[in-house]
Design an enzyme around this catalytic site. Structure first.
Site, mmCIF file in Angstrom:
data_model
loop_
_atom_site.group_PDB
_atom_site.id
_atom_site.type_symbol
_atom_site.label_atom_id
_atom_site.label_comp_id
_atom_site.label_asym_id
_atom_site.label_seq_id
_atom_site.Cartn_x
_atom_site.Cartn_y
_atom_site.Cartn_z
ATOM 1 N N HIS A 196 32.644 38.702 41.713
ATOM 2 C CA HIS A 196 33.273 38.655 43.045
ATOM 3 C C HIS A 196 33.408 37.206 43.532
ATOM 4 C CE1 HIS A 196 31.535 42.910 44.152
ATOM 5 N NE2 HIS A 196 32.772 43.035 43.667
ATOM 6 N N GLU B 135 41.364 38.398 47.930
ATOM 7 C CA GLU B 135 41.223 37.822 46.592
ATOM 8 C C GLU B 135 42.578 37.456 45.987
ATOM 9 O OE1 GLU B 135 38.453 41.225 45.996
ATOM 10 O OE2 GLU B 135 37.607 39.948 44.432
#
Ligand code: ADP
Length: 402
Positions: free
Chosen positions: A181, A385
């Protein structure tokens, strides 16, 4: 006209998610998803900017067919992959090991290294590689960039990155804590500094990325110094379907006494544990609904989830020494006010508190939810993201082509 568009591809084992961004204003020209690749009932959902989504179900045999379908859908909106306005393709790559500390323009050497890392990322890197190879075959002339989930965590000191096991064995098999992540932790820690009106170098932030997968990170002055996921995404917090931290001897016990195979234990801990294992549901909305109805299993699952989260807040507070802000992000972190309230409850002596009214506000914007005079700010910072991958890709390619 200069090329200002970046296509972001996230290739999973049976899915491809994509977004086409215009980097002049970070707008999404199109977003979409191909699911169940390799099955008879593959599904495509494509949403052009401002337009209605187009959805259909048809057999899509492999990633090559999936990407050609995506290219055809984009072409229908005048956004084809052959457009001169396309500057680059940015690929999410899960595991970059210790080699890739930054986004990297893809060439044969880079492909070979991502392949060499397959043993530490057997589920993810092969799918990522297939996506990259397919995209390169479609546009061999176009710069393609790999953005690694692990890269942000490569700044972790050895004291945080090493497991306390025999060094020679660990090194022989590249066993260490890599973290995942990272794109989200990088983006959110920087966005949190911005929300505080300070430079990333000047603030210490604990980022809590709570999606279906979940991880925490301790970020000192913009650099990651610890994170909760390890060799694989299994370590750390209680997640939707993953156990997170556990005595490793549970595995020996299940193998020896429970007569389970390694693959069965792998599936148990990755797919049938966490919230789903504890109460049968992994969606926090459903868990909260059940708690409101008096369901005790759901309540216990929630308590275990919060207990672990609180332990990590305390641990990273100690690792950082001084904390300026705690940032909640991803599906649960951005939406579940009860999780945020419970995670910091009772931590007033650490300067941590949540304002009930601010916490209840629903918004897509980064915002503070701590009382105005709080010593440590508590923030909700939506992650992005894809934008981060596109930004990093464009920064690299822009410099190259200038
Ligand atoms: P991932 O990218 O890991 O699949 P997301 O960041 O999209 O996950 O988060 C998905 C999770 O977010 C869901 O499983 C659910 O638990 C949680 N979630 C999404 N919306 C809400 C909501 N409105 N309230 C509470 N939890 C939510």
């Amino acid at each position: 006209m200069s090329a200002t568009r970046v296509l972001v591809l996230n290739s999973g084992s049976s899915s491809v998610k994509y977004q086409l961004l215009d980097m002049r204003d970070s707008s999404r020209l199109a977003t979409g998803l191909v699911e169940r690749i390799g099955e008879r009932s593959s599904r495509l959902r494509h949403t052009p900017l401002g337009g209605p989504s187009r959805e259909r179900t048809e057999p899509i045999a492999d990633h090559e067919a999936a990407l050609k379908t995506v290219a055809a859908e984009l072409a229908k909106d005048g956004l084809g992959l052959d457009s001169p306005e396309l500057a680059a393709i940015g690929h999410r790559v899960v595991h970059g090991g210790r080699t890739f500390t930054e986004p990297t323009v893809i060439d044969e050497r880079v492909l070979a290294e991502i392949e060499r890392l397959i043993p530490v990322a057997p589920l993810h890197n092969p799918a990522n590689l297939t996506g990259i190879r397919t995209a390169r075959a479609l546009r061999p002339d176009l710069p393609q960039v790999a953005v690694f989930d692990t890269a942000f965590h490569t700044t972790m000191p050895e004291s945080a990155a090493r497991y306390a096991i025999d060094v020679a064995t660990a090194d022989a098999h590249r066993v260490r804590r890599y973290g995942f992540h990272g794109t989200s932790h990088a983006y959110v820690s920087r966005a949190t500094a911005k929300l505080l009106g300070r430079a990333p170098e000047d603030v210490n932030v604990i980022v809590l990325h709570l999606g279906n997968g979940a991880s925490a990170s301790a970020v000192r002055g913009g650099r990651c110094v610890d994170t909760s996921m390890g060799l694989t995404p299994l370590e750390g917090l209680v997640m939707g379907t993953r156990s997170g931290d556990m005595d490793p001897a549970v595995i020996f016990h299940l193998a020896r006494v429970g007569k389970m195979s390694i693959d069965e234990i792998d599936t148990l801990l990755n797919k049938k544990s966490g919230l789903v294992g504890l109460c049968g549901d992994n969606d926090m909305r459903e868990i909260r609904r059940r708690i409101d109805e008096g369901d005790e299993r759901a309540a216990l699952a929630f308590d275990i989830y919060i207990h672990r989260l609180k332990k990590y807040i305390g641990a990273y507070y100690a690792v950082l020494g001084t904390v300026d802000a705690i940032a909640f992000t991803a599906g649960v972190g951005e939406n579940a006010a009860p999780v945020r309230a419970a995670a910091v409850a009772g931590l007033e002596t650490l300067g941590l508190a949540v304002d009930g009214e601010l916490n209840a506000v629903r918004s897509d914007e980064p915002r503070l939810i701590s009382p105005a005079d709080a010593r440590v700010k508590v923030a909700v910072v939506p992650t992005d993201e894809e934008l981060e991958i596109a930004t990093q890709t464009y920064a690299l390619v822009g410099e190259e082509s200038d």
